[in-house]
Design an enzyme around this catalytic site. Structure first.
Site, PDB file in Angstrom:
ATOM      1  N   ASP A 224       0.865  -1.183   0.000  1.00 18.90           N
ATOM      2  CA  ASP A 224       0.000   0.000   0.000  1.00 18.90           C
ATOM      3  C   ASP A 224       0.900   1.231   0.000  1.00 18.90           C
ATOM      4  O   ASP A 224       1.758   1.374   0.862  1.00 18.90           O
ATOM      5  CB  ASP A 224      -0.869  -0.052   1.273  1.00 18.90           C
ATOM      6  CG  ASP A 224      -1.973   0.981   1.288  1.00 18.90           C
ATOM      7  OD1 ASP A 224      -1.794   2.064   0.690  1.00 18.90           O
ATOM      8  OD2 ASP A 224      -3.010   0.718   1.919  1.00 18.90           O
TER       9      ASP A 224
ATOM     10  N   HIS B 180       0.064   4.578   0.045  1.00 18.88           N
ATOM     11  CA  HIS B 180      -0.615   5.850   0.340  1.00 18.88           C
ATOM     12  C   HIS B 180       0.246   6.724   1.252  1.00 18.88           C
ATOM     13  O   HIS B 180       0.029   6.825   2.457  1.00 18.88           O
ATOM     14  CB  HIS B 180      -1.984   5.582   0.945  1.00 18.88           C
ATOM     15  CG  HIS B 180      -2.950   5.090  -0.078  1.00 18.88           C
ATOM     16  ND1 HIS B 180      -3.143   3.753  -0.310  1.00 18.88           N
ATOM     17  CD2 HIS B 180      -3.731   5.748  -0.958  1.00 18.88           C
ATOM     18  CE1 HIS B 180      -4.028   3.615  -1.279  1.00 18.88           C
ATOM     19  NE2 HIS B 180      -4.395   4.805  -1.693  1.00 18.88           N
TER      20      HIS B 180
END
Lengths: 409, 136
Positions: free
Chosen positions: B11, B13
């Site tokens: 991930d 982000h």
């Protein structure tokens, strides 16, 4: 200094010695390689085979590197795999150390006590604001170990207690900073110096100072120094890996772009070693590793040989073992096997082969095995460019760079 | 108090991660930010190396659900993590899901505080409250 600025570069390996004359006059340059005679000391063997060449050089113009002393054996005790053990292992590999065992501190009560003498024990763990990371169980364990040197590179708070318990302990700055980043320099310098002392302590290598007044370095250290300059000699495209497959060990030097990891260092290239993967001194362990790999039988079939080749002593058998060594090393670094580090091999643009492998295999034989690996293990059509350092240009480039540094100082 | 934080799994982000880092620091925590693409073992190892009090894992793409199933088993392999406050926040499911279903699931995975699609400041208020209750 002679009129052509000639230099004599000598590399003492576990199996071969290489002697190279470097000169501003191209006609004077030449390279010789000789199989070592293990019944003689290294110096006697060298003088017997290349005495004429060596005696033509002043001690100041002779540069020697060696991987023949076996290097230092190291035991690292750390708090976690991801930080302390990994950081200390990385620093040790980059300092030219080959033999590294690790113990996770929380498992120390059940850890095996090594029976051999350990050259250096490294204790690492915790950022400086963490205290009480180590307790009496560490010191009890260390009492049972036979070691020559011990160094503490863990958190500051435990350093005092550790020093009180172990008066011979060398305390260096923590290898983990307060942002959990690696701090390499002090431990690297310490280990490199120990390596020099180890060379000085080994009669065989020490004798070589009779023909050179320059410091003898470890060969992997010299090769690692060359990597940022490698595109001067070859059309190598980054990211690349360099495989130095020799008689006793296999060294891998790799671009840092090939690893996803938490270590933030200044090095562009790191090193790791498979200590029992070579075709002469480590032949038996190479065969053992091969027999444990489920793809090897398919590979032998691909090479049109059977398992009986392992028992043969022939040029063909050596060639097959070299091909196996390339395959096994690539397997060990891929995600197919979880190890200390896994490289993103599908992103590799060039594979550079150096060491004994370049004297045994032809370019197409090396390419064949690399293709087999990419197809079978990575199920990929990607094919990195294979480059063979057949004239040991990487080593000579590194030795020359070392000479330039030496003169600059 | 020391907090280890980062975004779990594959991930990336990074903006959310940076906001969490800044917000924690603004509230006086000592933050060890492992960044994006962090795996469970790295989180626990960082807690051990720093002696952190709180582990705050975030997830935006929802893959935390897969990773979190391993939390109890992995944590049990470590010595000295019994008092660690475990918090997870962000988008905690792939696709859609109701908080009343998701929160018990994550609590069962071993988290003390679960913030599914909760505003960052609200989540950190919950953390402050939890710390206060625990130390009372």
């Amino acid at each position: 200094m002679n009129s052509h600025n000639d230099k004599l570069l000598i590399d003492v390996g576990s199996t071969y010695v290489k002697v190279c004359v470097e000169s501003n006059a191209p006609e004077r340059c030449h390279l010789e390689q000789h199989f070592r005679n293990f019944n003689q000391s290294i110096l006697d063997d060298l003088m017997h085979k290349c005495g004429h060449t060596i005696s033509a050089f002043a001690k100041d113009d002779v540069y020697i590197c060696s991987s023949a002393n076996g290097g230092l054996s190291t035991l690292i005790i750390g708090l976690t795999h991801t930080f302390s053990l990994k950081y200390a292992t990385n620093i040790a590999f980059n300092s030219g150390i080959n033999i590294i065992d690790t113990i996770l501190y929380q498992d120390i009560a059940s850890a095996t006590v090594p029976s051999d003498l350990i050259d250096v024990v490294i204790i690492a763990g915790g950022i400086n604001s963490k205290g009480n990371a180590f307790a009496d169980d560490l010191y009890h364990y260390l009492q049972n170990i036979n070691y020559s040197n011990i160094v503490y590179v863990g958190n500051e708070q435990d350093a005092k207690v550790a020093k009180a318990q172990l008066p011979e302990l060398v305390v260096l700055p923590n290898i983990i900073d307060n942002r959990l980043h690696i701090v390499e320099e002090e431990l690297k310098a310490y280990l490199t110096n120990l390596y020099q002392q180890d060379i000085m302590g080994k009669e065989d290598i020490k004798d070589l100072y009779q023909i050179s007044s320059n410091q003898i370095f470890s060969t992997p250290y010299i090769v690692n120094q060359t990597l940022p300059l490698i595109d001067a000699s070859y059309s190598v495209v980054n990211p690349f890996i360099l495989l130095d497959i020799g008689g006793a060990t296999t060294d891998i030097h790799y671009s840092k772009d090939l690893v996803d990891e938490n270590m933030v260092t200044n090095n562009e290239f790191d090193r790791l070693v498979f200590k029992k993967l070579g075709v002469y001194k480590s032949r038996e362990s190479l065969i053992f590793a091969a027999q444990g790999n489920e793809f090897v039988y398919e590979l032998l079939m691909h090479l049109n040989v059977t398992e009986n080749i392992f028992h043969e002593q022939s040029d063909k058998a050596t060639r097959i073992l070299m091909q196996l060594a390339i395959f096994l090393v690539l397997c060990k670094m891929s995600h197919y096997r979880q190890t200390y580090i896994n490289l993103k091999l599908s992103a590799v643009n060039s594979i550079v082969l150096t060491g004994g492998v370049t004297k045994v295999l032809k370019q197409e034989e090396a390419e064949d095995i690399i293709s087999f690996f990419y197809t079978k293990i990575l199920t990929s059509q990607h094919r990195p460019v294979t480059i063979m350092d057949t004239d040991y240009a990487i080593w000579t480039l590194g030795s020359r760079a070392q000479d330039a540094n030496h003169r600059a100082k | 108090m020391k907090v280890v934080t980062g975004v779990i799994g594959n991930d990336i982000h990074v903006v959310a991660n940076r906001l969490i880092d800044l917000s924690l620091k603004a509230r006086g925590y000592e933050v060890f930010n492992l960044g994006v693409n962090t795996y469970l073992e790295e989180f626990f190892d960082a807690v051990i190396e720093t002696d952190a009090d709180i582990l705050l894992i975030s997830s935006l793409n929802g893959e935390a659900e897969g990773w979190s199933r391993e939390v109890k088993a992995l944590k049990a392999e470590y010595k000295g993590l019994d008092n660690l406050i475990m918090m997870i926040g962000g988008n905690l499911t792939v696709g859609t899901g109701k908080a009343e279903d998701i929160i018990p699931k994550y609590k069962n995975y071993g988290f003390d505080l679960v913030c599914h699609q909760v505003d960052l400041n609200t989540g950190l208020d919950m953390l402050a409250e939890f710390v206060k209750e625990k130390s009372a």
